[in-house]
Design an enzyme around this catalytic site. Structure first.
Site: not given
Length: 693
Positions: A63, A125, A105, A102
């Site tokens: 992020a 995270e 992901e 992310g």
């Protein structure tokens, strides 16, 4: 198309390039660009496959921290990820550097994944109080199985490319140009008529016993932490629900973490670590001295640990002892420490020998003539330090950095033993030095900007969290811990037991109780510090005497088998010390008080608010640059619970008006040690917090 995301047509393959330096963070522009790029590739009939690569030094590293705390902007990352996975055309993610959070992901949403051999992937995270919120807890178990997914998600630790290949996260390890490797992979897929392979469509085998065991492990090893248990619950959902329902449950759990007070504390710690590298008045382009070789003086536990810090990162280091048998013992300790890592499986035997080969034992100061950095780790005595630094001044080459590992002595006095005080700096490691991440970098009044910048860079090379501090008795961490430990001793004399004091602090979240820590470090050290400080007490400041009684009885903690606790037959498990009761009664009588029950809440407030009050003085004096530096020191050096953010973040959360009120009450009841810090009084009067400084 967004400037940070570009699409290039390579025949029938769409090459999507992300370029958002420095780490290709998944900010709004990147998310929007990715969504548009994949939709464009989907819309063109001539495009039969897609390759995703990133420019610069890394794949998407997670992020964008600039967006933390701001209202979300569409498209969300889950929306982008779902669009990538839903594509009818096979997609290949080419990973280099790190694919974290992310970033991984996004890669999991692509149908195939390849990486350079030195790449790493992970979902970290949990370390900032969250869980993967864009499908990571649902897709990773479908790819690698429940056990490995739980391991990665709950720990937050990345895995290297070869391990990721073994797990099944990657399809291949590639080399050479990223785009060319991705295009070659895409064309093989087309030649073999292999279409999309969606991770979300896979089935995952449930294992209720494994999940229950992991939940129990988290509750035991991470007491009080909110997000790790939600990580387990999210992975469990992947075993019980279809993808769409699992993603919905993941978002619910993600939102719970987002709203948890722990998340704010862990984010504070995250930013504190980045802020610590910025030193007021020290330009970012300050030149640094190259350190290609180092030396450590003193082969005790601390000296050996420091030497291993250098060897672990490939820097040759000389370890000096003046006695051959002491040197042999030091080198054996180094080998024993590495051997324990081999037995745990965290180090190979080959790597151990390579590291030990970088440590050279020497018996003469003349052997240090050519090193770039010397760190003394000798007995905490100013006279001993004087002898060492006078000798170093005579033998070390011009420009060598002369560092002291002193934990509390006056660095300016130490520097004055040399003819080059500008080259002297404090490098205060924490024990065990090869494990603990904190490094206090002590700037003396004569320390040059170049040496300070070099010391901070050395900390970074050693993979430490380096925090610059000023000169005073104990610097930041130990100066505060003196007050903390003193209050713990006062509480014993007033009626608490060691077990009650330590349990109250552990229940708050401290890694160890204050008194168990004292026994571990050695009560002779505490007694020597107390003796040195005694002549400098201010009017009204008295000292607890229980430490004097223990010292006189030869009870010095774990090293003698008895201290605040007993340690029978070499055990490290503390047990009640029956001899302590009489000492406490004598100490209480000397203070003219009657011992009586003390509440756990009172114990926690007395110990923690002593830290806050002393920290306010330290900030006022400029010994610490910012409140977050103080928090960082306690989070990484003293076992303060990360999910509480540090003593000053915690005080802000409680409300400084409440903290000051209690400190004033303690001042009235317990005397001069509790005189409120002027900075704390100013902050309350102005309605501000430590975070506002």
């Amino acid at each position: 198309m967004s400037q940070v995301v570009r699409v290039e047509r390579q025949g029938d393959v769409a090459l999507i390039k992300v370029d958002n330096p420095p780490v290709n963070a998944l900010g709004h522009a990147v998310r929007d660009g990715l969504l548009r790029a994949f939709r464009e590739a989907e819309a063109y009939a001539a495009v039969r496959a897609v390759v995703l690569v990133c420019e610069g030094r890394t794949f998407m590293a997670g992020a964008d921290i600039k967006e933390f705390g701001k209202p979300p902007q569409a498209p969300s990352l889950p929306e982008v990820v779902e669009a990538i996975e839903a594509s009818s055309k096979p997609s290949v993610a080419v990973i280099h550097g790190t694919a974290l959070g992310g970033g991984l992901e996004v890669a999991l949403a692509c149908h195939y994944r390849v990486a350079l051999v030195d790449a790493q992937v992970g979902l970290p995270e949990v370390k900032i109080g969250l869980l993967p919120g864009a499908g990571g807890t649902q897709r990773l178990p479908r790819l690698v199985g429940v056990e490995k997914a739980l391991e990665m998600i709950v720990s937050g630790n990345p895995v290297k490319a070869p391990q990721a290949l073994e797990y099944g996260i990657l399809d291949a390890i590639v080399e050479g140009d990223l785009a060319e490797a991705g295009l070659a992979c895409a064309r093989r897929l087309l030649d073999e008529a292999r279409g999309p392979r969606r991770t979300g469509e896979r089935q995952v085998q449930g294992d209720a016993a494994l999940i229950a065991a992991k939940r129990a492990e988290v509750e035991k090893r991470m007491p009080g932490l909110f997000s790790p248990l939600r990580c387990v619950e999210a992975v469990e959902a992947a075993t019980q629900l279809p993808l769409a329902d699992g993603l919905k449950r993941e978002r619910e759990l993600f939102q719970q973490c987002l709203e948890s007070p722990q998340r704010a504390a862990l984010i504070h710690a995250f930013f504190a670590e980045r802020e610590a590298a910025k030193i007021a008045g020290l330009p970012a382009d300050t030149p640094v001295r190259e350190v290609r070789s180092a030396a450590v003086i003193g082969g005790g536990t601390m000296g050996v640990g420091i030497a291993l810090c250098f060897a672990n990162v490939g820097i040759p280091v000389k370890l000096l002892e003046i006695d051959p048998s002491a040197l042999d013992g030091a080198l054996q300790r180094a080998r024993g420490t590495c051997q324990a890592s081999v037995e745990r499986g965290s180090l190979s035997a080959e790597a151990m020998e390579k590291r030990l080969g970088l440590i050279q034992g020497v018996l003469d100061y003349e052997a240090l003539a050519d090193v770039d950095l010397v760190i003394e780790a000798v007995f905490e005595s100013m006279e001993v330090k004087r002898q060492v630094f006078e000798r170093l001044d005579a033998v070390c080459k011009p420009g060598a950095i002369l560092a002291s590992n002193t934990s509390s002595l006056d660095l300016d006095e130490i520097a004055a033993f040399t003819q080059r005080p500008q080259d002297v700096v404090g490098l205060h490691f924490f024990s065990p030095a090869n494990v603990m991440r904190l490094l206090e970098v002590v700037r003396g009044k004569a320390t040059s900007a170049e040496v300070l910048a070099s010391a901070m860079q050395i900390g970074k090379r050693l993979k430490k969290i380096a925090v610059a501090v000023g000169v005073c008795d104990g610097f930041v961490g130990n100066r505060m811990i003196f007050q903390y430990g003193r209050q713990a001793e006062f509480l014993l004399e007033e009626g608490a037991s060691p077990a009650q004091v330590d349990k109250a602090l552990r229940d708050f979240g401290m890694a160890m109780g204050a008194l168990a820590v004292r026994d571990l470090s050695g009560l002779d050290i505490s007694h020597a510090i107390r003796a040195r400080q005694r002549p400098n007490l201010k009017p009204g400041q008295t000292l607890p005497t229980v430490l004097d009684h223990l010292y006189a009885a030869g009870m010095l903690g774990q090293k003698t088998g008895a201290g605040f606790y007993l340690y029978p037959e070499g055990s490290r498990t503390p047990q009640e010390n029956p001899a302590l009761q009489a000492m406490l009664e004598a100490s209480a009588a000397a203070r003219g008080i009657t011992r009586q029950p003390v509440s756990d809440e009172h114990i926690v407030e007395r110990c923690l608010f002593s830290l806050v009050n002393e920290a306010a003085r330290i900030l006022d004096e400029g010994i610490a640059q910012r409140a977050s530096d103080v928090d960082l020191i306690f989070l990484n050096g003293y076992g303060f619970p990360a999910w509480r953010g540090g003593p000053l973040f915690h005080a802000d959360r409680l409300g400084l008006d409440h903290v000051l009120q209690r400190i004033r009450e303690f001042h009235q009841r317990f005397g001069a040690w509790w005189e409120p810090a002027p900075l704390l009084e100013r902050l309350v009067a102005e309605g501000r917090r430590f975070a506002d400084l």
